[in-house]
Design an enzyme around this catalytic site. Structure first.
Site, PDB file in Angstrom:
ATOM      1  N   GLU A   1      -8.640 -10.949  -0.676  1.00 41.54           N
ATOM      2  CA  GLU A   1      -7.369 -11.725  -1.130  1.00 41.54           C
ATOM      3  C   GLU A   1      -7.591 -13.129  -0.612  1.00 41.54           C
ATOM      4  O   GLU A   1      -7.817 -13.325   0.350  1.00 41.54           O
ATOM      5  CB  GLU A   1      -6.224 -11.077  -0.743  1.00 41.54           C
ATOM      6  CG  GLU A   1      -5.091 -11.861  -1.141  1.00 41.54           C
ATOM      7  CD  GLU A   1      -3.751 -10.805  -0.992  1.00 41.54           C
ATOM      8  OE1 GLU A   1      -3.392 -10.008  -2.157  1.00 41.54           O
ATOM      9  OE2 GLU A   1      -3.106 -10.799  -0.006  1.00 41.54           O
TER      10      GLU A   1
ATOM     11  N   LYS B   1      -1.397 -12.253  -7.922  1.00 45.50           N
ATOM     12  CA  LYS B   1      -0.457 -11.819  -6.751  1.00 45.50           C
ATOM     13  C   LYS B   1       0.535 -12.536  -6.744  1.00 45.50           C
ATOM     14  O   LYS B   1       0.377 -13.815  -6.169  1.00 45.50           O
ATOM     15  CB  LYS B   1      -1.230 -11.445  -5.634  1.00 45.50           C
ATOM     16  CG  LYS B   1      -0.365 -10.242  -4.903  1.00 45.50           C
ATOM     17  CD  LYS B   1      -1.012 -10.021  -3.650  1.00 45.50           C
ATOM     18  CE  LYS B   1      -0.250  -8.821  -2.740  1.00 45.50           C
ATOM     19  NZ  LYS B   1      -0.886  -8.700  -1.543  1.00 45.50           N
TER      20      LYS B   1
ATOM     21  N   GLU C   1       2.779  -1.914  -7.857  1.00 45.57           N
ATOM     22  CA  GLU C   1       2.856  -1.591  -6.288  1.00 45.57           C
ATOM     23  C   GLU C   1       4.414  -0.790  -5.931  1.00 45.57           C
ATOM     24  O   GLU C   1       5.369  -1.348  -6.334  1.00 45.57           O
ATOM     25  CB  GLU C   1       3.211  -3.109  -5.696  1.00 45.57           C
ATOM     26  CG  GLU C   1       3.321  -2.994  -4.125  1.00 45.57           C
ATOM     27  CD  GLU C   1       3.209  -4.424  -3.310  1.00 45.57           C
ATOM     28  OE1 GLU C   1       2.205  -4.914  -3.470  1.00 45.57           O
ATOM     29  OE2 GLU C   1       4.279  -4.829  -2.974  1.00 45.57           O
TER      30      GLU C   1
ATOM     31  N   ASN D   1       2.416  -0.171  -0.535  1.00 45.72           N
ATOM     32  CA  ASN D   1       2.022  -1.347   0.387  1.00 45.72           C
ATOM     33  C   ASN D   1       2.899  -0.898   1.415  1.00 45.72           C
ATOM     34  O   ASN D   1       3.947  -0.388   1.625  1.00 45.72           O
ATOM     35  CB  ASN D   1       2.838  -2.616  -0.149  1.00 45.72           C
ATOM     36  CG  ASN D   1       2.627  -3.695   0.547  1.00 45.72           C
ATOM     37  OD1 ASN D   1       2.307  -3.679   1.633  1.00 45.72           O
ATOM     38  ND2 ASN D   1       2.846  -4.956  -0.024  1.00 45.72           N
TER      39      ASN D   1
ATOM     40  N   GLU E   1      -2.341  -0.852   0.468  1.00 43.20           N
ATOM     41  CA  GLU E   1      -2.339  -2.409   0.629  1.00 43.20           C
ATOM     42  C   GLU E   1      -1.661  -2.537   1.995  1.00 43.20           C
ATOM     43  O   GLU E   1      -0.750  -1.913   2.448  1.00 43.20           O
ATOM     44  CB  GLU E   1      -1.388  -2.952  -0.414  1.00 43.20           C
ATOM     45  CG  GLU E   1      -1.745  -2.883  -1.887  1.00 43.20           C
ATOM     46  CD  GLU E   1      -0.850  -3.255  -2.878  1.00 43.20           C
ATOM     47  OE1 GLU E   1      -0.285  -4.413  -2.758  1.00 43.20           O
ATOM     48  OE2 GLU E   1      -0.238  -2.522  -3.752  1.00 43.20           O
TER      49      GLU E   1
END
Length: 256
Positions: free
Chosen positions: A53, A115, A164, A185, A215
């Site tokens: 990321e 994102k 997510e 997440n 995540e």
């Protein structure tokens, strides 16, 4: 916090729409080259895969890295073995932008994820127009009708949604949606608390054939190994890469 982030992202998209109307963004999105097949790039393999990321800041940690050249960072990620690149495009708390995404897309050959806090079709068209191959959809932020509508649009544009989740109910909603890529997440986006064991508790609810993404809460190779042993096909890593030598860190993470 999640409601605030979503409202801010949509408000910023509304401002952009005044300068770049819906019709122009839609035309630009449809004119892009076809999106890269992210499901193929992230398909389960003998070794864990990494989504690396580009992340300047977060609400929980503040500024992490300046990142003057997001494209150069993304190139180092690809060289280090990342299977996809995630680009934070939210500007208020994460200090990102669509310009970052556009630059990264032009610099790498692996799939690129937008994102952000997506709640409006305009944002999906923006993502494709900037070259995104994947779009993040956060189940907790969307009612099911909106989630289905946005997920369908992502597919219609040839992209893949990373759906997510943060709970068993949200995983079930993602599965009912037909998502091929489901993330769990560890960070609760309402409280920002971390629970690294959440992925392991929810992984079995994600059926075979769906790619499982872990995540957050990744600082060391041991954290990657923890997620891998719990059934993760892919691990998304941000802070640990932007605050270290990214190639060396990726090498360590991919060796678990």
């Amino acid at each position: 916090m999640l409601s605030e982030l979503l409202a801010g992202a949509i408000a910023d998209a509304d401002l952009r729409r005044k300068d770049r109307p819906y019709s122009i963004v839609e035309t630009a999105a449809l004119a892009r080259e076809p999106a890269i097949d992210a499901l193929a790039a992230l398909a389960p393999a003998e070794r864990v895969k990494i989504i690396a990321e580009v992340k300047r800041a977060s609400p929980s940690r503040g500024t992490l890295a300046e990142i003057r050249d997001p494209a150069a960072l993304a190139v180092s990620y690809e060289f280090g073995g990342a299977s996809a690149i995630s680009v934070l495009t939210e500007g208020r708390r994460f200090l990102g932008s669509l310009a970052d995404l556009d630059q990264v897309r032009a610099a790498v050959s692996v799939p690129v994820l937008r994102k952000d806090f997506i709640g409006d079709p305009y944002q999906v068209f923006e993502a494709r127009a900037a070259g995104a191959d994947l779009v993040l959809l956060i189940v907790a932020a969307l009612d099911q009708a909106t989630l289905v509508s946005l997920h369908d649009l992502v597919r219609e544009l040839g992209m893949t949604a990373l759906v997510e989740t943060h709970s068993a109910d949200e995983v079930d909603r993602a599965v009912d949606l037909g998502a091929g890529l489901v993330g769990v997440n560890a960070r609760d986006l309402s409280t920002f608390d971390l629970d690294q064991d959440l992925f392991g508790r929810l992984a079995d609810r994600i059926p075979s054939g769906v790619i499982r993404v872990a995540e957050s809460a990744v600082k060391t190779a041991a954290d990657v190994a923890h997620y891998r042993s719990a059934g993760a096909d892919v691990v998304l890593v941000g802070e640990a890469l932007v605050t270290s030598d990214p190639i060396r860190t990726l090498t360590e993470f991919l060796a678990v």
